[in-house]
Design an enzyme around this catalytic site. Structure first.
Site, PDB file in Angstrom:
ATOM      1  N   HIS A   1      85.113  22.142  69.436  1.00 27.35           N
ATOM      2  CA  HIS A   1      86.479  21.759  69.793  1.00 27.35           C
ATOM      3  C   HIS A   1      86.649  20.250  69.688  1.00 27.35           C
ATOM      4  CE1 HIS A   1      85.123  20.107  73.631  1.00 27.35           C
ATOM      5  NE2 HIS A   1      84.392  21.200  73.787  1.00 27.35           N
TER       6      HIS A   1
ATOM      7  N   ASP B   1      79.535  22.184  72.000  1.00 23.66           N
ATOM      8  CA  ASP B   1      78.399  21.358  71.609  1.00 23.66           C
ATOM      9  C   ASP B   1      77.079  22.113  71.720  1.00 23.66           C
ATOM     10  OD1 ASP B   1      78.456  21.471  74.394  1.00 23.66           O
ATOM     11  OD2 ASP B   1      78.727  19.316  74.675  1.00 23.66           O
TER      12      ASP B   1
END
Length: 427
Positions: free
Chosen positions: A71, A315
């Site tokens: 994102h 992540d």
């Protein structure tokens, strides 16, 4: 199915292309490597690896692509508590009249307007731009489905990417597939993943490097009484205000070495959480799910492989996959004793906001025999040393699909709830 909440009548993409054309301290990221904030670093293309060609030979054509996208830039999560504590401390304090130049922004008070967890304007632009670039890079590939994490900022990231990509597609979330474990959020199926034990090394490092900063700042701000938590909040305010506004006065408060320590704190946390210093190899075990899905698709093991997969996660989705392939493993493990530099585990390079991992399968008329694969990580070829068997492999950072499968036997021998999985994930 996700129904977009974006009102295009109230949203101007043209404004996105102008507001963040230049971000102070970010465009110079590669030149000033100290301006990095771990996983909170704004997106930047990685520099090409010296000696590795950026382009494939002219007789090669990409026939299948698997994209994993983080994102875009967002507001703070749990760190918001520390930032708000800092604001309260400053609000209750009487500041000295002669503030140093880099602290004069405090004379009118400090208030945090960061919106927690939400995608920022900068984050939207990052994904829109990447969608445009991807469409230009792979104009012949098509998919009618985007796959996303269930988190709203990730879903919205997929939506902005789709706007830039220009192809009509349905956005579905990974929970709709009803899988016992999935390759975007494998940690959701691992009870040990959220254990506080995985924060230990970064906490040890913070206890070492933050108190001297607190002491230094309190000398500059006599009577304010900043705590270590306040200083940690100020460190977080720096990248999060860049994520929201493109700049932060807090970044100029810290010395270069102090920001390097903050960057290292992030690497320690992420390497301990989903990398190579995680207990019982948690990171590589979780990453095996992604590697197995990659191999399944590129070998067409199920007979229904598509030419394009566009998927959106976090992540940690990246870091565990890289860990499973030893692509971010340091020969000497990271330690809270001192900053290890240079190091291979660099979350600022590997998983900044809006990170993109593109796996290509390609075939060539003469240059290579049989299907080959290549990894592009944040705009640059990321070599695959575990399966490179020739000078040509090293020249282009590629390897054959067959050698890639052989080199990843660690992952292909792991299955959900087998002995290895349970040893890492179950209490």
């Amino acid at each position: 199915m996700y129904i977009p909440v974006i009102n295009l009548l109230q949203f101007s993409l043209s404004s996105l292309t102008k507001v963040f054309d230049f971000v102070p301290g970010v465009d110079s990221l590669n030149a000033n490597s100290w301006q990095r904030f771990g996983v909170l670093t704004p997106y930047h293309d990685r520099p090409q690896v010296p000696g590795v060609w950026a382009d494939l030979p002219s007789d090669c054509a990409v026939d299948q692509v698997m994209l994993l996208h983080r994102h875009g830039s967002r507001g703070p999560g749990g760190e918001r508590v520390l930032i708000e504590k800092l604001a309260k401390t400053l609000d209750n304090a009487t500041l000295p009249h002669n503030l140093p130049k880099n602290l004069r922004f405090l004379k009118d008070g400090y208030h945090s307007d960061l919106v927690p967890e939400e995608l920022t304007l900068m984050g939207r632009k990052q994904l829109f731009d990447h969608g445009v670039e991807f469409a230009l890079q792979y104009p012949t590939l098509f998919t009618d489905t985007f796959l996303s994490s269930t988190v709203q900022r990730v879903i919205e990231s997929a939506e902005y990417f789709k706007l830039g990509f220009g192809q009509d597609a349905e956005i579905i979330t990974i929970d709709e597939l009803d899988l016992p474990v999935n390759w975007i959020l494998p940690f959701d199926s691992c009870p040990k993943f959220n254990s506080t034990v995985f924060k230990k090394t970064s906490t040890e490092w913070a206890k070492k490097y933050i108190p001297p900063i607190t002491e230094r700042l309190n000398r500059l701000l006599p009577g304010v009484g900043l705590s270590d938590d306040d200083v940690q909040g100020a460190l977080y305010a720096c990248p999060y205000e860049i994520a929201a506004h493109g700049a932060s006065s807090w970044c100029g408060v810290f010395l270069r070495e102090e920001l390097r320590s903050f960057d290292y704190q992030s690497d320690l946390q992420m390497d301990n959480w989903g990398g190579h210093i995680s207990r019982n190899d948690l990171g590589p075990v979780l990453g095996s799910v992604y590697v197995n899905k990659l191999i399944e698709r590129f070998t067409n093991a199920t007979g229904d492989a598509q030419e394009l997969y566009l998927e959106f996660g976090h992540d940690i989705s990246f870091l565990v996959a890289l860990a499973a392939m030893n692509l971010n493993k340091d020969k000497v493990p990271l330690t809270p004793d001192h900053i290890r530099s240079p190091r291979k585990f660099r979350s600022s390079d590997q998983t900044p906001f809006a990170a993109r991992m593109i796996w290509e399968r390609f075939s060539c008329k003469k240059s290579f025999k049989g299907p080959q694969i290549r990894l592009l990580l944040n705009g640059a070829t990321y070599p695959l040393p575990m399966c490179q068997n020739s000078l040509r492999d090293r020249k282009f950072g590629t390897c054959s699909l067959a050698e890639f499968v052989k080199a990843n036997s660690y992952s292909t021998n792991i299955h959900f709830h087998d002995k290895t999985w349970n040893a890492s994930c179950e209490f």
